[in-house]
Design a protein around this motif. Structure first.
Motif, PDB file in Angstrom:
ATOM      1  N   HIS B 588       0.816  -1.221   0.000  1.00  0.00           N
ATOM      2  CA  HIS B 588       0.000   0.000   0.000  1.00  0.00           C
ATOM      3  C   HIS B 588       0.848   1.269   0.000  1.00  0.00           C
ATOM      4  O   HIS B 588       0.558   2.215  -0.740  1.00  0.00           O
ATOM      5  N   TRP B 590       3.815   1.777  -1.125  1.00  0.00           N
ATOM      6  CA  TRP B 590       4.416   2.022  -2.443  1.00  0.00           C
ATOM      7  C   TRP B 590       3.391   2.691  -3.364  1.00  0.00           C
ATOM      8  O   TRP B 590       3.701   3.659  -4.062  1.00  0.00           O
ATOM      9  N   HIS B 591       2.163   2.161  -3.332  1.00  0.00           N
ATOM     10  CA  HIS B 591       1.112   2.744  -4.183  1.00  0.00           C
ATOM     11  C   HIS B 591       0.938   4.225  -3.860  1.00  0.00           C
ATOM     12  O   HIS B 591       0.871   5.065  -4.751  1.00  0.00           O
ATOM     13  N   ASN B 594       3.493   6.485  -5.229  1.00  0.00           N
ATOM     14  CA  ASN B 594       3.667   6.485  -6.672  1.00  0.00           C
ATOM     15  C   ASN B 594       2.410   6.889  -7.432  1.00  0.00           C
ATOM     16  O   ASN B 594       2.081   6.333  -8.485  1.00  0.00           O
ATOM     17  N   VAL B 596      -0.886   6.722  -6.765  1.00  0.00           N
ATOM     18  CA  VAL B 596      -2.059   5.858  -6.908  1.00  0.00           C
ATOM     19  C   VAL B 596      -3.348   6.642  -6.705  1.00  0.00           C
ATOM     20  O   VAL B 596      -3.406   7.602  -5.936  1.00  0.00           O
ATOM     21  N   LEU B 598      -6.871   5.487  -5.375  1.00  0.00           N
ATOM     22  CA  LEU B 598      -7.405   4.281  -4.736  1.00  0.00           C
ATOM     23  C   LEU B 598      -8.895   4.143  -4.965  1.00  0.00           C
ATOM     24  O   LEU B 598      -9.609   5.117  -5.200  1.00  0.00           O
ATOM     25  N   ARG B 606      -7.885  -0.637  -3.103  1.00  0.00           N
ATOM     26  CA  ARG B 606      -7.095  -1.152  -4.215  1.00  0.00           C
ATOM     27  C   ARG B 606      -6.696  -0.009  -5.139  1.00  0.00           C
ATOM     28  O   ARG B 606      -7.439   0.961  -5.299  1.00  0.00           O
ATOM     29  N   PRO B 607      -5.546  -0.151  -5.807  1.00  0.00           N
ATOM     30  CA  PRO B 607      -5.187   0.848  -6.808  1.00  0.00           C
ATOM     31  C   PRO B 607      -6.176   0.802  -7.969  1.00  0.00           C
ATOM     32  O   PRO B 607      -6.419  -0.265  -8.542  1.00  0.00           O
ATOM     33  N   TYR B 610      -2.776   4.654 -11.718  1.00  0.00           N
ATOM     34  CA  TYR B 610      -1.695   5.476 -11.166  1.00  0.00           C
ATOM     35  C   TYR B 610      -1.477   6.683 -12.079  1.00  0.00           C
ATOM     36  O   TYR B 610      -1.470   6.538 -13.301  1.00  0.00           O
ATOM     37  N   ASP B 649      -1.086  -5.328  -8.129  1.00  0.00           N
ATOM     38  CA  ASP B 649      -1.214  -5.867  -6.775  1.00  0.00           C
ATOM     39  C   ASP B 649      -2.534  -6.636  -6.691  1.00  0.00           C
ATOM     40  O   ASP B 649      -3.609  -6.050  -6.817  1.00  0.00           O
ATOM     41  N   PRO B 827       3.175   0.020 -13.113  1.00  0.00           N
ATOM     42  CA  PRO B 827       2.168  -0.577 -12.241  1.00  0.00           C
ATOM     43  C   PRO B 827       0.808  -0.356 -12.891  1.00  0.00           C
ATOM     44  O   PRO B 827       0.591   0.664 -13.535  1.00  0.00           O
ATOM     45  N   GLY B 829      -3.590  -0.729 -12.453  1.00  0.00           N
ATOM     46  CA  GLY B 829      -4.635  -0.825 -11.437  1.00  0.00           C
ATOM     47  C   GLY B 829      -5.818  -1.638 -11.924  1.00  0.00           C
ATOM     48  O   GLY B 829      -5.794  -2.255 -12.990  1.00  0.00           O
TER      49      GLY B 829
END
Lengths: 93, 983
Positions: B588, B590-591, B594, B596, B598, B606-607, B610, B649, B827, B829
């Motif tokens: 979480h 890291w998201h 960067n 995110v 949510l 959850r992402p 991004y 993720d 990344p 989502g």
């Protein structure tokens, strides 16, 4: 909010439990009407019922004997008493 | 404050602190501790509001939270109850239900029309012809209702508290305090609650001048306040009774949800008005209201009073008026004086005229009471020929009581009418419920104290598992304190039975004549008891009237059951604090670091997608730009997966390890496909249906060993999957153990043509196509952590799902992101994942399926082995449904470059004017350069149509073109082939 006086773990708020209704066993070799009856109909007659309950915080299933008319818990049922083997259902040709 | 009395011994006001406020544009002042009504009355403002229907002038009735004609409005709030709301500095109030001003209400003419507005008028007058109803409705809605709600509100949230006690005592009057002390002395943990800001109850206002009560009062209060086992909650009202003694106690700061083992109701009685012409004029009030005004607020309710009485309490009130320096012109007794006690003798000794066997025939006055007309009364009617007049500006009504028994009814107690007491009294109490005091017919101070003790002893006995059912009637008074017919007919009416709703005596009589002669029907047709006070001062008289009309007894007539809440509860108190626990994945932080955005997925955050960090920083800019940014970011994520690398993720997936000799048998029962034939090291798609054959979940099952499986389930169904598996273990008596690893294991999906290449440098697992084929599962290490790798194809590219203990997840994630930079890793989502899977035509359970969808409708007959498998949950249903498929999920696309209005999820497909389906998923596919989607369409339309029409928002029709799925890489070459060279 109601409490369930669980013979296993004592009085807990009803919101901790899931209720799935009476203990039912799928009929084997059922014709269409019998199977439909099993899937869609519930007896729901007031009186002492054996019901399956699930306590979410502990992840436990248990079977409760409860009088649905008076909402009195009679006791726990040994799951071995209502065990069944999965039926062998042959699809009619 | 010309109506303010000298300091009273028990007064609530603090004379050192003056409070000024405005009412109807004028300045007023009161003292801290005043209620709005008492402060207004102290300044001589008797007119407090206008009635609901006829806009008649109204003033104080009860001073006990039942004065629903004294409702005020501020800029922030409406329906502020004047009789109980404390004054506060700077308040600016208006009366609620006025057109123009309170003093000059333009709607007061409606009272003149009352003869043309009979009971049930609205039901009868406006429903025909139907087309005019909207016209009438608009007018009625404008006239009806109380107050105006300010839409310029700010959210207030009041935290809820959860309380527990052995004995909850509701009402801190004489009997309540006595009960609380008795129970607490016996060692019980007691909560004593009272709706008033101070304890004492009627001991303080009704017996304020009774010398013998003084010592009792001081003793009770001191002991209650200092008792170690008593928690005292003043200023809280019990709003209702819920099963297993769950009682919300509502105070200014929110709700305390009290769970009690035993409940003692010492809620007392509510004084009831007498029904006579103009009984609603300002100046006409309940005797207890005058006593409250004098003792609590030191306010003089009038200068010259007449007291109407049907009990001893009326004489007590007359004495209290005299003590306060108010002239008492006469006491009008509905019965003979010889029925009364010593208080009557004291009144008589003071040479106050007492008129026996008399009643108020009518009250006189325009905007306030100026006098009364008294006639001889025979117990049923008043003789208009033999009348006397008295000039007065105050008329007290002391004709009887109704029990505050709402919560007794709610808890299933039985109550009945006592013909001797002329009061409804408890007959049989349900388990753990107790009643004492005036509610239970104990009226003298000695009786109340003893009755409280009795109830508490009973409660303590039940607490200890003993049953000492003492006689409920032990301490009841033998003298009646209510009159059975304080109701006077008048040819000109305006004798109000319910002042909330402006119901006159004739309205109830007419309702009964029209056939609504059952208490529940009469209530609803006439609206008796349906106003803000919920019948607290009208229900009892309504029952008496109906019983009289029908010739039935009060018991046969019955009573309506007042549902919770007892008083209106602010929504802010009920809403409580927002309490929604959130689950966060191990990655979480890291998201967050960067860019995110949510989204909530069940309990998980959850992402969604991004924004590159620099863009995210500037994302507070214009709204339109933000939408573009969002769309752009999602499309870039999709492209990254298709052309290079993406990492998502998926720790929120349900992850369950299934172990034991019967593990394969369990999975065979729960999932449609055969799991017992999976080879070790391989996985299989897992589809679960319920008994009726409806799809409930999907995931994968992987085999680790002969007796050991690893099962994943969808995020939203993770808990349910565990539940279902454990239920089947119990039902069938299987030798299986489950471990729910959903929280302890993290998971991520590395997807894209470059995934193998990246991974191969970081793990000891042999990733070659020969050793680790599509749908394979391998265990090994990654960055030094033990991992499970699963080759999945959900997004349609070469991909590996990496499952590992949560502790190592962040390091692995960061390593992959770092090492993948050269391959352009991004990344991605949930939104990008949805597009990727849609391009592959994969369904999402719960989005593309609903509560009725079976696998055949979702084109998944391949997942239903009806022939080869003897049993699985739902098999008989699916065998029957196979030939009865009614609809089908199909793919569709829009023309390239389509720039019309886009259909959305759940937009309907229309065929010949009828609904023929709905869109379940729709998105722009960057890989195909056009919008694609899935739709559930009725058969046979689903099979043959080349064009379907969708009705979009606003009603326009948009054409979509059915097409086969998958939309992208139909033969699945990309998810199996080694594409590292191509990329």
């Amino acid at each position: 909010m109601k409490l369930l006086d669980c013979p296993g773990i004592g009085k807990r708020p009803i919101s901790e439990f899931d209720y799935v209704g009476a203990v039912r066993i799928p009929p084997s070799d059922a014709d269409e009407a019998t199977w439909a009856d099993y899937v869609f109909n519930r007896d729901n007659a007031p009186g002492v019922m054996r019901e399956r309950w699930y306590h979410r915080p502990t992840g436990r299933w248990f079977i409760l004997e409860r009088n649905t008319l008076t909402d009195e818990v009679v006791g726990l049922v040994d799951p071995a008493d209502v065990r069944y083997k999965e039926p062998n259902y042959e699809v009619p040709a | 404050m010309k109506y303010r009395l000298d300091p009273q011994p028990l007064e609530w006001i603090d004379r050192r602190e003056s409070v000024s406020f405005r009412f109807e544009g004028q300045s007023f002042s009161g003292f801290s501790g005043d209620s709005l009504s008492s402060a207004l009355l102290a300044s001589g403002q008797k007119l407090l509001g206008r009635s609901f229907k006829y806009h008649r002038p109204r003033g104080v009735l009860s001073m006990a939270n039942h004065d629903v004609n004294a409702l005020f409005q501020s800029d922030e709030a409406t329906n502020i109850r004047g009789d109980v709301t404390p004054v506060s500095e700077g308040l600016d109030l208006r009366a609620c239900n006025v057109n123009g001003s309170l003093a000059n209400d333009k709607d007061s003419y409606i009272g003149l029309l009352s003869r043309f507005l009979p009971v049930g008028f609205y039901y009868k007058a406006f429903h025909k012809p139907k087309k005019y109803f909207p016209f009438w409705e608009k007018i009625i809605r404008e006239k009806a209702g109380l107050g105006e709600i300010s839409t310029d509100w700010s959210a207030t949230r009041q935290p809820k508290q959860y309380g527990f006690c052995d004995v909850l005592v509701i009402g801190a009057g004489a009997s309540g305090m006595s009960a609380a002390l008795t129970a607490a002395d016996a060692g019980a943990d007691v909560v004593l609650v009272d709706e008033n800001p101070h304890i004492g109850g009627s001991l303080d206002y009704q017996l304020a001048n009774v010398k013998e009560a003084a010592a009792v009062r001081a003793d009770l209060k001191t002991r209650v306040r200092s008792h170690a086992h008593i928690r005292l909650l003043e200023g809280h009202y019990a709003a209702g009774w819920y099963t297993d003694h769950y009682v919300p106690l509502v105070g200014a700061d929110g709700i305390v949800k009290m769970r009690a083992e035993q409940v003692i109701m010492a809620t007392g009685v509510m004084e009831q008005p007498s029904v006579f012409r103009n009984n609603d004029l300002p100046g006409v009030m309940l005797a207890s209201a005058a006593q409250r005004l004098i003792t609590r607020y030191a306010v003089k309710p009038g200068q010259r009073a007449v007291v109407l009485t049907g009990n001893d309490e009326g004489y007590r009130a007359a004495l209290d008026l005299l003590e306060a320096g108010i002239e008492v012109a006469a006491v009008i007794d509905l019965e003979w004086l010889d029925k009364r006690g010593p208080w009557a003798e004291q009144v008589k000794a003071k040479n106050i005229p007492i008129l026996e066997q008399s009643a108020i025939y009518e009250a006189k006055g325009k905007d306030a009471l100026t006098g009364v007309v008294v006639g001889e009364f025979d117990g049923r009617g008043c003789d208009s020929g033999l009348t006397r007049k008295f000039a007065c500006d105050l008329l007290l009504m002391s004709v009887g009581w109704a029990p505050a028994s709402q919560m007794l009814y709610q808890s299933g107690c039985k109550l009945g009418y006592d013909k001797k007491a002329h009061q409804i009294l408890p007959r049989a109490l349900s388990n753990g419920q107790h009643a004492c005091g005036r509610l239970n017919g104990a009226f003298t101070l000695e009786q109340r104290l003893a009755d409280g003790e009795r109830a508490a002893k009973d409660a303590v006995a039940q607490l200890n598992g003993e049953s000492v059912n003492m006689d409920l009637t032990l301490h009841r008074d033998s003298v009646a304190h209510s009159h059975d017919w304080p109701i006077i007919r008048h040819p000109k009416g305006k004798n109000f039975l319910d002042i909330d709703e402006d119901l006159q005596l004739k309205d109830l009589i007419n309702a009964a004549k029209e056939g609504f002669d059952n208490i529940e029907l009469m209530k609803r047709f006439s609206t008796n008891g349906m106003g803000p006070s919920q019948g607290k001062h009208s229900n009892m008289n309504g029952i008496r009237v109906l019983a009289e009309i029908t010739g039935k007894s009060i018991d046969e007539t019955g009573s309506t059951t007042a549902r919770p809440m007892f008083h209106p509860v602010p929504v802010s108190a009920m809403a409580g604090r927002r309490f929604r626990p959130e689950r966060l994945t191990p990655m979480h932080q890291w998201h967050l670091d960067n860019g995110v955005q949510l989204m909530e997925a069940g309990q998980w955050m959850r992402p969604e997608y991004y924004l590159p960090v620099s863009e995210a920083g500037a994302s507070d800019a214009a709204g339109a730009g933000q939408i573009d940014q969002r769309q752009q970011a999602i499309l870039q994520e999709v492209q990254a997966v298709r052309s290079g690398l993406g990492l998502i993720d998926v720790s929120t997936l349900g992850k369950i390890e299934v172990m034991g000799p019967d593990a394969a048998r369990l999975l065979d029962v729960v999932y449609t496909m055969t799991m017992s034939t999976i080879k070790i090291g391989m996985t299989r798609y897992a589809l679960a249906v319920d008994d009726s054959g409806v799809i409930i979940d999907d995931g994968i099952v992987g085999r680790i060993a002969e007796d050991r499986f690893y099962v994943t389930a969808t995020t939203s169904h993770a808990a349910a999957a565990f539940r279902t598996l454990s239920l089947k273990i119990q039902e069938l008596g299987l030798n299986v153990r489950l471990a729910n690893l959903t929280g302890s294991m993290a998971a991520m999906n590395l997807a894209g043509p470059a995934s193998r290449k990246l991974l191969s440098g970081l793990t000891d697992v042999d990733l070659s196509e020969a050793n680790f084929p599509y749908l394979g599962m391998r265990e090994g290490t990654l960055c030094g952590y033990p991992v499970r790798l699963i080759r999945v194809g959900f997004v349609g590219e070469l991909g590996y799902e990496i499952h590992l203990p949560a502790a190592g997840a962040m390091e692995v994630w960061e390593t992959l992101m770092r090492e993948g930079q050269s391959a352009g890793i991004r990344p991605f989502g949930v939104e990008a994942q949805r597009i990727l899977r849609l391009e592959k035509g994969h369904i999402i359970v719960g989005q593309d399926t609903d509560g009725l969808t079976n696998p055949f409708e979702a084109n998944m007959s391949w997942a239903v082995p009806l022939k080869s498998k003897p049993w699985f949950t739902g098999k008989p249903s699916l065998a029957l449904l196979k030939a009865r498929c009614q609809r089908k999920l199909i793919g569709f696309r829009l023309p390239q470059g389509f720039n019309g209005q886009l259909p959305k999820e759940c937009h309907l497909i229309i065929e010949n004017g009828e609904i023929a389906g709905r869109i379940t998923s729709i998105a722009y596919s960057p890989s195909l350069g056009r919008t694609i989607g899935l739709a559930m369409v009725d058969l046979p339309l689903a099979d043959g149509a080349t064009e379907l029409k969708v009705r979009v928002d606003g009603g326009a029709m948009v054409s979509i073109e059915p097409c086969p799925t998958p939309f992208y890489d139909a033969d699945g070459a990309r998810q199996t082939a080694d594409l590292t060279e191509v990329a």
